[in-house]
Design an enzyme around this catalytic site. Structure first.
Site, mmCIF file in Angstrom:
data_model
loop_
_atom_site.group_PDB
_atom_site.id
_atom_site.type_symbol
_atom_site.label_atom_id
_atom_site.label_comp_id
_atom_site.label_asym_id
_atom_site.label_seq_id
_atom_site.Cartn_x
_atom_site.Cartn_y
_atom_site.Cartn_z
ATOM 1 N N VAL A 188 -15.991 101.331 -17.244
ATOM 2 C CA VAL A 188 -15.919 99.872 -17.296
ATOM 3 C C VAL A 188 -14.979 99.392 -16.193
ATOM 4 O O VAL A 188 -13.906 99.956 -15.968
ATOM 5 C CB VAL A 188 -15.414 99.401 -18.677
ATOM 6 C CG1 VAL A 188 -15.287 97.886 -18.712
ATOM 7 C CG2 VAL A 188 -16.343 99.901 -19.778
ATOM 8 N N LYS A 230 -11.354 111.120 -27.624
ATOM 9 C CA LYS A 230 -12.400 110.113 -27.841
ATOM 10 C C LYS A 230 -13.404 110.594 -28.881
ATOM 11 O O LYS A 230 -13.839 109.827 -29.746
ATOM 12 C CB LYS A 230 -13.092 109.779 -26.517
ATOM 13 C CG LYS A 230 -12.169 109.052 -25.555
ATOM 14 C CD LYS A 230 -12.859 108.742 -24.269
ATOM 15 C CE LYS A 230 -13.700 107.515 -24.482
ATOM 16 N NZ LYS A 230 -14.020 106.781 -23.295
ATOM 17 N N TYR A 280 -8.587 114.316 -22.969
ATOM 18 C CA TYR A 280 -9.025 112.919 -23.063
ATOM 19 C C TYR A 280 -10.367 112.819 -23.793
ATOM 20 O O TYR A 280 -10.533 112.019 -24.711
ATOM 21 C CB TYR A 280 -9.127 112.338 -21.653
ATOM 22 C CG TYR A 280 -9.718 110.953 -21.588
ATOM 23 C CD1 TYR A 280 -9.002 109.847 -22.033
ATOM 24 C CD2 TYR A 280 -10.994 110.744 -21.062
ATOM 25 C CE1 TYR A 280 -9.534 108.581 -21.966
ATOM 26 C CE2 TYR A 280 -11.533 109.475 -20.987
ATOM 27 C CZ TYR A 280 -10.803 108.390 -21.438
ATOM 28 O OH TYR A 280 -11.337 107.140 -21.373
#
Length: 181
Positions: free
Chosen positions: A34, A8, A4
């Site tokens: 977030v 990114k 992951y």
């Protein structure tokens, strides 16, 4: 490092390469945990806040991966939206990725304490194994964010959690639309 994280990083580097090679104005943001209304629980990639809220409101035990001292820099979605809107309106660019977070540090145990206050009842806590590849602490260096967006101030965790819990509670009374549009 995780697959992951690598994905990114690759996306950031592509963006910055286009900026350098083709003089394309870009701004790569790094988002930090977030959360907020409309972020659902119940899938393998669900974030911790909607997962905890969903478990608490259903009266289920809250599963904490590890000892609960893992900490994160939680960022309310409204704060993220204000920064993104400002970036677009002012056409802000930067030659390096910018951390879109405000330099806070909250452990999972402290998060649960805050959620218990917000929800109005204690959570039954169960500790599971730590997640493989999970970093123990994530806190943003927000110096670039502050320099580029000095007018933006974050929504504090208690206010953001209150909005998020309120949204989850609204799902309990509003039946899902099952018909066709």
């Amino acid at each position: 490092m995780s697959p992951y994280a690598v994905s990114k990083l690759a996306a950031e580097q592509y963006t910055l390469a286009y900026q350098t090679v083709y003089d394309l104005q870009t701004l790569a943001f790094r988002f930090f945990n977030v959360y907020g209304p409309r972020q659902r629980a119940g899938h393998v990639y669900a974030a911790v806040i909607p997962t905890f809220i969903d478990q608490m409101l259903r009266g289920e035990p809250v599963t904490i991966n590890g000892d609960g001292f893992t900490s994160r820099d939680f960022t309310y979605v409204g704060s993220v939206c204000r920064v993104l809107l400002d970036a677009v309106e002012r056409r802000v660019t930067h030659p390096e990725p910018v951390n879109l977070a405000f330099g806070t540090s909250t452990t999972l145990l402290a998060l649960l304490d805050e959620l218990e206050t917000t929800v109005g009842r204690p959570a039954r806590r169960i500790h599971g194994d730590p997640r493989p590849g999970d970093v123990p602490h994530a806190q943003a260096d927000n110096s670039s964010l502050r320099a580029l967006f000095p007018e933006v101030s974050p929504v504090d965790l208690s206010a953001g959690l209150a909005d998020t819990v309120e949204w989850f509670r609204s799902l309990e009374v509003v039946p899902e639309h099952r018909g066709h549009a």
